[in-house]
Design a protein around this motif. Structure first.
Motif, PDB file in Angstrom:
ATOM      1  N   LYS A   1      -4.937   5.228  -7.090  1.00 23.96           N
ATOM      2  CA  LYS A   1      -4.179   5.002  -5.854  1.00 23.96           C
ATOM      3  C   LYS A   1      -5.116   4.770  -4.674  1.00 23.96           C
ATOM      4  CE  LYS A   1       0.138   7.622  -6.447  1.00 23.96           C
ATOM      5  NZ  LYS A   1       0.906   8.753  -5.884  1.00 23.96           N
ATOM      6  N   ALA A   2      -6.118   5.642  -4.539  1.00 28.90           N
ATOM      7  CA  ALA A   2      -7.046   5.528  -3.407  1.00 28.90           C
ATOM      8  C   ALA A   2      -7.810   4.211  -3.452  1.00 28.90           C
ATOM      9  CB  ALA A   2      -8.011   6.715  -3.415  1.00 28.90           C
TER      10      ALA A   2
ATOM     11  N   ILE B   1      -4.550   9.664  -8.874  1.00 25.76           N
ATOM     12  CA  ILE B   1      -4.997   9.815  -7.491  1.00 25.76           C
ATOM     13  C   ILE B   1      -6.158   8.876  -7.191  1.00 25.76           C
ATOM     14  CG2 ILE B   1      -6.065  11.423  -5.852  1.00 25.76           C
ATOM     15  CD1 ILE B   1      -4.489  13.665  -7.151  1.00 25.76           C
TER      16      ILE B   1
ATOM     17  N   VAL C   1       0.995   2.622 -11.350  1.00 30.82           N
ATOM     18  CA  VAL C   1      -0.160   2.624 -10.440  1.00 30.82           C
ATOM     19  C   VAL C   1      -1.215   1.639 -10.939  1.00 30.82           C
ATOM     20  CG1 VAL C   1      -2.051   4.027  -9.555  1.00 30.82           C
ATOM     21  CG2 VAL C   1       0.244   4.968  -9.606  1.00 30.82           C
TER      22      VAL C   1
ATOM     23  N   THR D   1      -6.954   1.435  -4.964  1.00 32.22           N
ATOM     24  CA  THR D   1      -6.032   0.313  -4.740  1.00 32.22           C
ATOM     25  C   THR D   1      -5.729   0.141  -3.259  1.00 32.22           C
ATOM     26  OG1 THR D   1      -5.013   0.676  -6.906  1.00 32.22           O
ATOM     27  CG2 THR D   1      -3.756  -0.613  -5.307  1.00 32.22           C
ATOM     28  N   ALA D   2      -5.463   1.255  -2.573  1.00 34.41           N
ATOM     29  CA  ALA D   2      -5.150   1.188  -1.140  1.00 34.41           C
ATOM     30  C   ALA D   2      -6.319   0.607  -0.352  1.00 34.41           C
ATOM     31  CB  ALA D   2      -4.793   2.581  -0.620  1.00 34.41           C
TER      32      ALA D   2
ATOM     33  N   VAL E   1       2.515   1.776  -3.428  1.00 36.57           N
ATOM     34  CA  VAL E   1       1.601   2.287  -4.455  1.00 36.57           C
ATOM     35  C   VAL E   1       1.327   3.769  -4.238  1.00 36.57           C
ATOM     36  CG1 VAL E   1      -0.750   2.126  -5.368  1.00 36.57           C
ATOM     37  CG2 VAL E   1       0.547   0.041  -4.907  1.00 36.57           C
ATOM     38  N   ILE E   2       1.154   4.165  -2.989  1.00 33.11           N
ATOM     39  CA  ILE E   2       0.867   5.566  -2.689  1.00 33.11           C
ATOM     40  C   ILE E   2       2.031   6.469  -3.101  1.00 33.11           C
ATOM     41  CG2 ILE E   2       0.511   7.205  -0.788  1.00 33.11           C
ATOM     42  CD1 ILE E   2      -1.135   5.047   0.598  1.00 33.11           C
ATOM     43  N   LEU E   3       3.246   5.974  -2.994  1.00 33.48           N
ATOM     44  CA  LEU E   3       4.429   6.777  -3.317  1.00 33.48           C
ATOM     45  C   LEU E   3       4.693   6.895  -4.815  1.00 33.48           C
ATOM     46  CD1 LEU E   3       6.991   5.645  -0.577  1.00 33.48           C
ATOM     47  CD2 LEU E   3       5.701   7.787  -0.689  1.00 33.48           C
TER      48      LEU E   3
ATOM     49  N   ILE F   1       0.840  -1.202   0.000  1.00 37.53           N
ATOM     50  CA  ILE F   1       0.000   0.000   0.000  1.00 37.53           C
ATOM     51  C   ILE F   1       0.873   1.250   0.000  1.00 37.53           C
ATOM     52  CG2 ILE F   1      -1.643   1.350   1.357  1.00 37.53           C
ATOM     53  CD1 ILE F   1      -2.866  -1.283   2.309  1.00 37.53           C
ATOM     54  N   PHE F   2       1.870   1.264   0.869  1.00 39.06           N
ATOM     55  CA  PHE F   2       2.765   2.405   0.980  1.00 39.06           C
ATOM     56  C   PHE F   2       3.516   2.624  -0.336  1.00 39.06           C
ATOM     57  CE2 PHE F   2       6.525   4.661   2.721  1.00 39.06           C
ATOM     58  CZ  PHE F   2       5.858   5.687   3.373  1.00 39.06           C
TER      59      PHE F   2
ATOM     60  N   TYR G   1       4.445   7.889  -8.728  1.00 41.61           N
ATOM     61  CA  TYR G   1       4.028   9.035  -9.524  1.00 41.61           C
ATOM     62  C   TYR G   1       4.084   8.679 -11.008  1.00 41.61           C
ATOM     63  CZ  TYR G   1       4.006  11.941  -5.394  1.00 41.61           C
ATOM     64  OH  TYR G   1       3.707  12.476  -4.170  1.00 41.61           O
TER      65      TYR G   1
END
Length: 266
Positions: A118-119, A115, A43, A121-122, A34-36, A31-32, A38
């Motif tokens: 990402k959300a 964005i 993604v 996926t998390a 994927v969030i990082l 998760i961390f 760009y």
């Protein structure tokens, strides 16, 4: 009734058999990672991997998607807002009341898509991470990872009593309905609901006080007591290497020259 995230903790799958301690660390790292990111391509790859993990866990996709609707509603406005917030030398398409839409802004729709993905996926990864074992076992796994005891206890009591508070508010709502109360868009409705919520907070405080003394009288020591014991197996290490390795691979790919050309829109 609030739907429990661990409703499907009793089914059998490779993710369910994975040691909760290893699973929590590995998927949280993913998760961390994927969030990082760009990079839109990476993604999307991360989201595909999240879907694969969810399918392997055998948690019904309908159950997952139904609980992702609120997240989607929350992040979808980025598609509308971001194109109008770009300030630059792009050619203007339309301008109204100081709000300008340019071709450069349209290009940033890719950033909005990143964005949103990402959300989603998390949130999707939370289900194989937490929903594949009972919540008490998950909390004990957090304790086994040496998280601060107060934080672990906060998770335990929040999960335990959020359903109790939901039931209590449902009873209060039925009580109001039995007295002829109907929800409308007026000040009386807002005042009545505010008073009901205030009473819920008062009842919660009194309940917490009673629970505290009841637990002390029963010798509560501040540790999670379950019959489940953790035993790391070779397969647990293999699963961890695959998921954590994929998380690292995403970061390596993000910094490589191969994907540098796709980052121009940022």
């Amino acid at each position: 009734m609030i739907s429990e995230i661990d409703r499907y903790a009793g089914i059998v799958s490779p993710i369910h058999r994975w040691d909760p301690r290893f699973r929590l660390v590995s998927i949280f790292a993913l998760i961390f990672s994927v969030i990082l990111l760009y990079n839109l391509q990476l993604v999307v790859i991360g989201m595909i991997f999240a879907i694969i993990l969810t399918c392997i866990s055998k948690i019904p996709l309908s159950f997952v998607l139904a609980r992702m609707k609120l997240v989607f509603i929350f992040v979808i406005p980025f598609f509308v807002i971001i194109p109008f917030t770009v300030i630059g030398d792009g050619v203007e398409i339309v301008s109204f009341g100081g709000i300008t839409l340019s071709y450069r802004g349209i290009e940033y729709v890719k950033f909005a898509a990143m964005i949103v993905i990402k959300a989603l996926t998390a949130v999707m990864l939370i289900f194989p991470m937490v929903g594949t074992s009972r919540m008490d076992i998950t909390i004990k796994a957090l304790e086994g990872l040496h998280l601060p005891n107060k934080l672990v206890q906060m998770f335990a009591f929040t999960y335990r009593y959020i359903f109790v508070l939901d039931d209590e508010f449902t009873r209060m709502d039925r009580s109001l309905a039995s007295r002829g109360f109907k929800r409308r868009g007026n000040l009386y409705t807002l005042t009545t609901i505010s008073k009901a919520i205030a009473m819920l907070f008062v009842n919660s405080y009194e309940r917490a006080d009673r629970v505290f003394y009841a637990m002390r009288s029963k010798g509560y020591s501040g540790t999670v007591a379950t019959l489940h014991e953790f035993h790391a197996r070779r397969q647990d290490w293999v699963n961890t290497a695959v998921v954590a390795g994929f998380a690292v691979l995403l970061q390596v790919a993000a910094t490589s020259d191969t994907f540098s050309a796709t980052r121009g829109f940022l």
